[in-house]
Write an enzyme that holds these catalytic residues in place. Structure first.
Site, PDB file in Angstrom:
ATOM      1  N   CYS A   4       0.849  -1.200   0.000  1.00  0.00           N
ATOM      2  CA  CYS A   4       0.000   0.000   0.000  1.00  0.00           C
ATOM      3  C   CYS A   4       0.883   1.248   0.000  1.00  0.00           C
ATOM      4  O   CYS A   4       1.697   1.446   0.915  1.00  0.00           O
ATOM      5  CB  CYS A   4      -0.914  -0.015   1.230  1.00  0.00           C
ATOM      6  N   CYS A   7       0.465   3.414   3.115  1.00  0.00           N
ATOM      7  CA  CYS A   7       1.147   2.817   4.276  1.00  0.00           C
ATOM      8  C   CYS A   7       2.643   3.112   4.212  1.00  0.00           C
ATOM      9  O   CYS A   7       3.271   3.401   5.241  1.00  0.00           O
ATOM     10  CB  CYS A   7       0.929   1.308   4.313  1.00  0.00           C
ATOM     11  N   ASP A  30      -1.083  15.995  -2.044  1.00  0.00           N
ATOM     12  CA  ASP A  30      -1.456  15.099  -3.141  1.00  0.00           C
ATOM     13  C   ASP A  30      -0.478  15.310  -4.301  1.00  0.00           C
ATOM     14  O   ASP A  30      -0.153  16.443  -4.652  1.00  0.00           O
ATOM     15  CB  ASP A  30      -2.893  15.412  -3.592  1.00  0.00           C
ATOM     16  N   HIS A  46      -3.871   0.939   8.523  1.00  0.00           N
ATOM     17  CA  HIS A  46      -4.505   0.690   7.222  1.00  0.00           C
ATOM     18  C   HIS A  46      -5.970   0.307   7.358  1.00  0.00           C
ATOM     19  O   HIS A  46      -6.325  -0.642   8.061  1.00  0.00           O
ATOM     20  CB  HIS A  46      -3.777  -0.421   6.450  1.00  0.00           C
ATOM     21  N   HIS A  98      -8.580   7.815   2.997  1.00  0.00           N
ATOM     22  CA  HIS A  98      -7.994   9.165   2.966  1.00  0.00           C
ATOM     23  C   HIS A  98      -9.069  10.208   2.756  1.00  0.00           C
ATOM     24  O   HIS A  98     -10.094   9.948   2.130  1.00  0.00           O
ATOM     25  CB  HIS A  98      -6.924   9.277   1.880  1.00  0.00           C
ATOM     26  N   HIS A 100      -9.510  13.943   1.141  1.00  0.00           N
ATOM     27  CA  HIS A 100      -8.950  15.047   0.357  1.00  0.00           C
ATOM     28  C   HIS A 100      -9.381  16.353   1.027  1.00  0.00           C
ATOM     29  O   HIS A 100     -10.570  16.543   1.312  1.00  0.00           O
ATOM     30  CB  HIS A 100      -9.516  15.048  -1.065  1.00  0.00           C
TER      31      HIS A 100
END
Ligand code: DGP
Length: 115
Positions: A4, A7, A30, A46, A98, A100
């Protein structure tokens, strides 16, 4: 999870422009920004996404950090939008939970029609 990317960012095995970090969460820029400010906030632990039986206390911690990240990015006063793409129809591309945090300009009023 070993494969990942988020991660790996959380473990400092992969480079990212880190905005904030504590024991539970990390925020970083980002790599493909859609707005002048586009920061991602993730739990270090995770979870695939919001539908992955996420511990509610951790969710509170994660969402509770949003105003701090907005302040650190200088968009707390001007306003911002948060988005958590979830699953296929949510157009999620990275399967590590996540948020944004988008700002620095007026967001579109409408997200447009679904397809
Ligand atoms: P989503 O479509 O909601 O799963 O968004 C994933 C976002 O993650 C996308 O805006 C691009 C960003 N991203 C993907 N890989 C990386 C990476 O390796 N580093 C950083 N900083 N961002 C990444």
């Amino acid at each position: 999870m070993t494969d990942c990317i988020f991660c790996k960012i959380a473990a400092h095995e992969l480079d990212a422009d880190i905005v904030y970090e504590d024991d539970d969460v990390i925020a970083f820029e980002d790599m493909n920004p859609q707005t002048p400010v586009h920061t991602l906030l993730i739990p270090k632990k995770h979870y695939d996404n919001l539908s992955d039986d996420v511990d509610e206390a951790l969710l509170g911690t994660l969402f509770g950090k949003v105003p701090l990240i907005a302040r650190l990015k200088g968009i707390e006063e001007s306003g911002y939008r948060i988005v958590a793409n979830t699953g296929a129809h949510g157009r999620q591309t990275v399967y590590h939970l996540h948020i944004h945090i988008l700002g620095g300009a007026n967001m579109p009023i409408s997200m447009g029609p679904a397809d």
